[in-house]
Enzyme design. Sequence first.
Site, PDB file in Angstrom:
ATOM      1  N   ASP A   6      38.101  39.141  37.649  1.00  0.00           N
ATOM      2  CA  ASP A   6      37.372  38.813  37.170  1.00  0.00           C
ATOM      3  C   ASP A   6      36.616  40.052  35.727  1.00  0.00           C
ATOM      4  O   ASP A   6      37.072  41.132  36.450  1.00  0.00           O
ATOM      5  CB  ASP A   6      36.412  38.149  37.601  1.00  0.00           C
ATOM      6  CG  ASP A   6      35.187  37.318  36.328  1.00  0.00           C
ATOM      7  OD1 ASP A   6      35.968  36.788  35.155  1.00  0.00           O
ATOM      8  OD2 ASP A   6      34.421  37.873  36.453  1.00  0.00           O
ATOM      9  N   ASP A   8      32.618  36.794  40.326  1.00  0.00           N
ATOM     10  CA  ASP A   8      31.465  37.391  40.707  1.00  0.00           C
ATOM     11  C   ASP A   8      30.844  35.401  39.647  1.00  0.00           C
ATOM     12  O   ASP A   8      29.344  34.985  40.105  1.00  0.00           O
ATOM     13  CB  ASP A   8      30.686  37.719  40.293  1.00  0.00           C
ATOM     14  CG  ASP A   8      30.750  38.232  38.509  1.00  0.00           C
ATOM     15  OD1 ASP A   8      31.811  37.562  37.534  1.00  0.00           O
ATOM     16  OD2 ASP A   8      29.114  38.292  38.099  1.00  0.00           O
ATOM     17  N   ASP A  36      34.551  30.678  38.597  1.00  0.00           N
ATOM     18  CA  ASP A  36      35.096  31.993  39.555  1.00  0.00           C
ATOM     19  C   ASP A  36      35.777  31.902  41.624  1.00  0.00           C
ATOM     20  O   ASP A  36      36.710  31.341  41.803  1.00  0.00           O
ATOM     21  CB  ASP A  36      35.266  33.776  40.182  1.00  0.00           C
ATOM     22  CG  ASP A  36      34.874  34.419  39.038  1.00  0.00           C
ATOM     23  OD1 ASP A  36      35.822  33.687  37.840  1.00  0.00           O
ATOM     24  OD2 ASP A  36      33.812  35.356  38.461  1.00  0.00           O
TER      25      ASP A  36
END
Length: 630
Positions: free
Chosen positions: A310, A504, A508
């Site tokens: 990410d 995080d 996600d």
Amino acid sequence: MSQPTENRLKIGLLVLALAGFVVGLTLQLTGRAEAAAVAWSIGVLPVLAALVVEILRSLMQGEVGLDIVAALSMAAALAVGEAMAAAIVAVMYSGGTFLESYAEGRARREMHHLLSRVPRVATRYRNGGLADFPLDEIEPGDRLLIRQGDVVPVDGTVASTVAFLDTSALTGEALPVRLADGADAMSGSTNAGEAFDLVATRPAKESTYAGIVRLVEEAQRSKAPMSRLADRWSMGFLAVTVVLAVGAWWFSGDPVRAVAVLVVATPCPLILAVPVALVAGLSRAAHFGVLIKGAKPLEAMARIRTMILDKTGTLTDGRPRIVSTETHGDIAESEVLRYAAALDQASKHPVAQAIVAAARARGLALPIPSEVTETPGEGVAGKVEGHDIVVGGHEFVARRVGRVPDYPALSVGSVLVAVAVDGRMAGHLVMADPLREEAPQLVVGLRKEGIRRVLLATGDRAEVAERVAGGLGLDAIRAGLTPDQKVLLVLSERKNGPVMMVGDGVNDAPALAAADVGVAMGARGAAASAEAADVVLLVDRIDRLGQGIEIARRSRRIAMESVVVGIGLSFMGMFAAALGFLSPVQGALLQEVIDVAVILNALRALRIEPLHDSSLGAAARDRTGSIGSS
């Protein structure tokens, strides 16, 4: 049966078996062979009885283990008059199970230490005084006193000038962390400095430390695929052992050879080395701030071939920071920042809080603002030390002060904050979400660990993602993704091997759950991502992930080395016994030496030291990213 009771039973059986063996050996040396056989049998029978009970319990649960071989060898040795061999097996088997229990206890010592540090009460300000209250009575907004040496009981913000916290139990960081007024403090940290005040932000049951404890308990209850594989192999190994023992008896006509084969096969290293090595690996990873939720994710980490990262909060820092300051006129940069931060103390906007944090980090004294008015999403106006201050977007400030200088050129993804003092444009603060300093180091380390593909997956714009990832050497960049598209990306990448997803945010969580191994940035990440993930990074450093992968691979390799060598030596000993080269006593001694050796070898996982590479290029330190979605 509780763990302490079970441990006491193991110690008792070991003492009985050892006492019987020593007494029998003494009688044998004094020429009293019959009395020696009785003493040896007395030492063997309690161990054999406990083993039979354990076997029956396992069979009722549909499990067939290698303990059957140990029971057969002791019973057969007693039946053919080889009481000394039976006594050796009893001593070494009870000693081996005790050593296994001790080894696993040692491997879990850091996790038990984490659990034992859970505070039960907190000291709260109430009615002008201080009093201790149970943790479940602490609510968000309560002001607490954290004395020197106290464990921070709940998540909160520092309400004193400065606090020094020892976070080693959570993150593995050796040095205390300095936190300024308003900084977030994690529960489970220890106050390493003077007493300070903390304002609770979460109830105890929702705090960082409580969540970590739950994850640790889950990790301890888990059972690895390799251990289940050992259970499946036990049937095959048992069959080979029995066939070889019966064959040796059939062709030689000597039942003693069958006993020798059985005692050499007791107990197989397959059921000892794997759990010890993997539990040791879990403990070692936790020491470096990588909490793995069990042996199954640890094994999966060792096989990862594709990594999906990410962006915001993972590859980047996730918090806006000042990257440059433009001033107009004769005002100093520090004054522009001081005025802006002083006024922004009255705002809860993330960018405002970032400006305040930047000023405090530089040691600037921030006076209290007055007559503050905030226009949501645009800016703040008010008085600071008698000066009229306006802070906000360029257009917002320009409308307040009239003609102003042109604003500086911005890179993709940057945010511009204008500052006006007494009706004149004083300067601009250019803010961005910087790339983590350790990100280039992570990518290089992943390549060294055999990760073939490293991708960036973000919900941000493509131009922002490309700017952030430029020069990192990633294999692909996927931008503008929704949560379900991240899941599809994870599934599509499985064709290249097991996939690890690192994130995080709440968005996600689905991708973390879909991946073979999901990793959450637990230090500042969302609770949903931590719950969905298999691994939680307790320290806010992405490069710890590389260390976790290295520990996982080396732990698995140590386990497999122990199994292969142990089983190989066991089979060699069994064939030697079948051919008559080993007596039951010699075979028993040989196998138990092998068992002790593989346990000690598995404990090497406790001493794994991940490699560190601190070399970072200047370009990596200068690269910045965006303040965008991910």
